[in-house]
Design a protein around this motif. Structure first.
Motif, PDB file in Angstrom:
ATOM      1  N   GLU A  38       0.837  -1.209   0.000  1.00  0.00           N
ATOM      2  CA  GLU A  38       0.000   0.000   0.000  1.00  0.00           C
ATOM      3  C   GLU A  38       0.868   1.253   0.000  1.00  0.00           C
ATOM      4  O   GLU A  38       0.588   2.208  -0.728  1.00  0.00           O
ATOM      5  N   LEU A  39       1.927   1.234   0.810  1.00  0.00           N
ATOM      6  CA  LEU A  39       2.836   2.376   0.866  1.00  0.00           C
ATOM      7  C   LEU A  39       3.547   2.575  -0.473  1.00  0.00           C
ATOM      8  O   LEU A  39       3.762   3.709  -0.903  1.00  0.00           O
ATOM      9  N   LEU A  40       3.890   1.478  -1.130  1.00  0.00           N
ATOM     10  CA  LEU A  40       4.536   1.559  -2.439  1.00  0.00           C
ATOM     11  C   LEU A  40       3.618   2.232  -3.457  1.00  0.00           C
ATOM     12  O   LEU A  40       4.050   3.111  -4.208  1.00  0.00           O
ATOM     13  N   VAL A  41       2.350   1.874  -3.456  1.00  0.00           N
ATOM     14  CA  VAL A  41       1.385   2.493  -4.373  1.00  0.00           C
ATOM     15  C   VAL A  41       1.196   3.967  -4.027  1.00  0.00           C
ATOM     16  O   VAL A  41       1.215   4.824  -4.915  1.00  0.00           O
ATOM     17  N   ILE A  42       1.040   4.279  -2.752  1.00  0.00           N
ATOM     18  CA  ILE A  42       0.845   5.672  -2.325  1.00  0.00           C
ATOM     19  C   ILE A  42       2.037   6.528  -2.744  1.00  0.00           C
ATOM     20  O   ILE A  42       1.877   7.599  -3.325  1.00  0.00           O
ATOM     21  N   GLN A  43       3.244   6.045  -2.448  1.00  0.00           N
ATOM     22  CA  GLN A  43       4.453   6.816  -2.787  1.00  0.00           C
ATOM     23  C   GLN A  43       4.591   6.975  -4.296  1.00  0.00           C
ATOM     24  O   GLN A  43       4.968   8.045  -4.781  1.00  0.00           O
ATOM     25  N   THR A  44       4.263   5.940  -5.046  1.00  0.00           N
ATOM     26  CA  THR A  44       4.365   6.024  -6.504  1.00  0.00           C
ATOM     27  C   THR A  44       3.388   7.046  -7.061  1.00  0.00           C
ATOM     28  O   THR A  44       3.754   7.875  -7.907  1.00  0.00           O
ATOM     29  N   VAL A  45       2.141   7.025  -6.592  1.00  0.00           N
ATOM     30  CA  VAL A  45       1.142   7.992  -7.056  1.00  0.00           C
ATOM     31  C   VAL A  45       1.565   9.412  -6.665  1.00  0.00           C
ATOM     32  O   VAL A  45       1.419  10.349  -7.453  1.00  0.00           O
ATOM     33  N   MET A  46       2.122   9.569  -5.462  1.00  0.00           N
ATOM     34  CA  MET A  46       2.638  10.878  -5.049  1.00  0.00           C
ATOM     35  C   MET A  46       3.746  11.345  -5.983  1.00  0.00           C
ATOM     36  O   MET A  46       3.777  12.511  -6.385  1.00  0.00           O
ATOM     37  N   ASN A  47       4.653  10.443  -6.336  1.00  0.00           N
ATOM     38  CA  ASN A  47       5.756  10.798  -7.233  1.00  0.00           C
ATOM     39  C   ASN A  47       5.236  11.210  -8.601  1.00  0.00           C
ATOM     40  O   ASN A  47       5.757  12.152  -9.207  1.00  0.00           O
ATOM     41  N   VAL A  48       4.228  10.518  -9.099  1.00  0.00           N
ATOM     42  CA  VAL A  48       3.626  10.891 -10.379  1.00  0.00           C
ATOM     43  C   VAL A  48       3.039  12.298 -10.260  1.00  0.00           C
ATOM     44  O   VAL A  48       3.261  13.152 -11.114  1.00  0.00           O
ATOM     45  N   LYS A  81       7.428   3.628 -14.167  1.00  0.00           N
ATOM     46  CA  LYS A  81       8.531   4.598 -14.166  1.00  0.00           C
ATOM     47  C   LYS A  81       8.814   5.129 -12.764  1.00  0.00           C
ATOM     48  O   LYS A  81       9.966   5.205 -12.336  1.00  0.00           O
ATOM     49  N   TYR A  82       7.773   5.495 -12.030  1.00  0.00           N
ATOM     50  CA  TYR A  82       7.968   6.137 -10.735  1.00  0.00           C
ATOM     51  C   TYR A  82       8.081   5.169  -9.569  1.00  0.00           C
ATOM     52  O   TYR A  82       8.362   5.578  -8.448  1.00  0.00           O
ATOM     53  N   SER A  83       7.897   3.880  -9.808  1.00  0.00           N
ATOM     54  CA  SER A  83       8.098   2.900  -8.740  1.00  0.00           C
ATOM     55  C   SER A  83       9.404   2.144  -8.926  1.00  0.00           C
ATOM     56  O   SER A  83       9.767   1.322  -8.092  1.00  0.00           O
ATOM     57  N   TYR A  84      10.124   2.450  -9.996  1.00  0.00           N
ATOM     58  CA  TYR A  84      11.317   1.692 -10.370  1.00  0.00           C
ATOM     59  C   TYR A  84      12.299   1.541  -9.201  1.00  0.00           C
ATOM     60  O   TYR A  84      12.738   0.436  -8.898  1.00  0.00           O
ATOM     61  N   LYS A 109      -3.653  13.747  -4.816  1.00  0.00           N
ATOM     62  CA  LYS A 109      -4.746  14.205  -5.684  1.00  0.00           C
ATOM     63  C   LYS A 109      -4.258  14.462  -7.095  1.00  0.00           C
ATOM     64  O   LYS A 109      -4.902  14.071  -8.066  1.00  0.00           O
ATOM     65  N   GLU A 110      -3.112  15.124  -7.216  1.00  0.00           N
ATOM     66  CA  GLU A 110      -2.560  15.417  -8.530  1.00  0.00           C
ATOM     67  C   GLU A 110      -2.182  14.121  -9.254  1.00  0.00           C
ATOM     68  O   GLU A 110      -2.466  13.960 -10.437  1.00  0.00           O
ATOM     69  N   GLY A 111      -1.549  13.183  -8.538  1.00  0.00           N
ATOM     70  CA  GLY A 111      -1.197  11.902  -9.132  1.00  0.00           C
ATOM     71  C   GLY A 111      -2.415  11.111  -9.560  1.00  0.00           C
ATOM     72  O   GLY A 111      -2.432  10.510 -10.636  1.00  0.00           O
ATOM     73  N   MET A 112      -3.455  11.131  -8.746  1.00  0.00           N
ATOM     74  CA  MET A 112      -4.690  10.420  -9.084  1.00  0.00           C
ATOM     75  C   MET A 112      -5.354  11.059 -10.306  1.00  0.00           C
ATOM     76  O   MET A 112      -5.910  10.349 -11.147  1.00  0.00           O
ATOM     77  N   GLU A 113      -5.283  12.378 -10.407  1.00  0.00           N
ATOM     78  CA  GLU A 113      -5.861  13.057 -11.568  1.00  0.00           C
ATOM     79  C   GLU A 113      -5.095  12.692 -12.839  1.00  0.00           C
ATOM     80  O   GLU A 113      -5.683  12.397 -13.869  1.00  0.00           O
ATOM     81  N   ILE A 114      -3.773  12.692 -12.746  1.00  0.00           N
ATOM     82  CA  ILE A 114      -2.941  12.343 -13.899  1.00  0.00           C
ATOM     83  C   ILE A 114      -3.191  10.896 -14.325  1.00  0.00           C
ATOM     84  O   ILE A 114      -3.315  10.595 -15.506  1.00  0.00           O
ATOM     85  N   LEU A 115      -3.287   9.998 -13.336  1.00  0.00           N
ATOM     86  CA  LEU A 115      -3.493   8.576 -13.623  1.00  0.00           C
ATOM     87  C   LEU A 115      -4.957   8.242 -13.884  1.00  0.00           C
ATOM     88  O   LEU A 115      -5.279   7.107 -14.220  1.00  0.00           O
ATOM     89  N   ARG A 116      -5.824   9.227 -13.678  1.00  0.00           N
ATOM     90  CA  ARG A 116      -7.267   9.076 -13.849  1.00  0.00           C
ATOM     91  C   ARG A 116      -7.831   7.969 -12.953  1.00  0.00           C
ATOM     92  O   ARG A 116      -8.561   7.105 -13.392  1.00  0.00           O
ATOM     93  N   LEU A 117      -7.426   7.999 -11.672  1.00  0.00           N
ATOM     94  CA  LEU A 117      -7.906   7.021 -10.691  1.00  0.00           C
ATOM     95  C   LEU A 117      -9.159   7.521  -9.997  1.00  0.00           C
ATOM     96  O   LEU A 117      -9.328   8.653  -9.743  1.00  0.00           O
TER      97      LEU A 117
END
Length: 117
Positions: A38-48, A81-84, A109-117
């Motif tokens: 879960e932390l890996l997904v959160i951090q990756t979305v934040m990085n995006v 790319k951002y979880s590499y 929020k910005e990462g979710m918008e970019i990823l369209r989650l």
């Protein structure tokens, strides 16, 4: 995101340092209760969210302008790319990285918008 909103509200209303510290502890406990995945997904979305947009900071004001740059990669390509480098981090390192940022909600929020989650 809700806890960060409560923290901002408490600071605006000057509710006291104890209230803010309690909310910060609640935020920390919530982050540390997540699994490594879960932390890996959160951090990756934040990085995006933090990296795929352009930002213009105004030093004479508190304003930040988001420059909407074209996103050329798909959602799965951005996540890859951002979880590499993150896949090599431990749960504690991921949690510490998330706790370090004070604007987790904004980046999520910005990462979710970019990823369209």
């Amino acid at each position: 995101m809700e806890i960060e909103s409560e923290m901002a509200e408490a600071k605006l209303r000057h509710l006291g340092e104890e209230v803010v510290r309690a909310l910060e502890q609640k935020r920390s406990d919530l982050i540390n209760s997540c699994t490594r995945d879960e932390l890996l997904v959160i951090q990756t979305v934040m990085n995006v969210g933090r990296s795929e947009r352009g930002y213009r900071y105004y030093f004479d004001k508190d304003d930040v302008e988001i420059i909407h740059l074209p996103i050329e990669l798909t959602g799965s390509e951005l996540m890859q790319k951002y979880s590499y480098y993150l896949v090599h981090k431990t749960k504690q390192e991921l949690a510490g990285g998330i706790e370090y940022y004070t604007a987790v909600s904004e980046q999520l929020k910005e990462g979710m918008e970019i990823l369209r989650l």
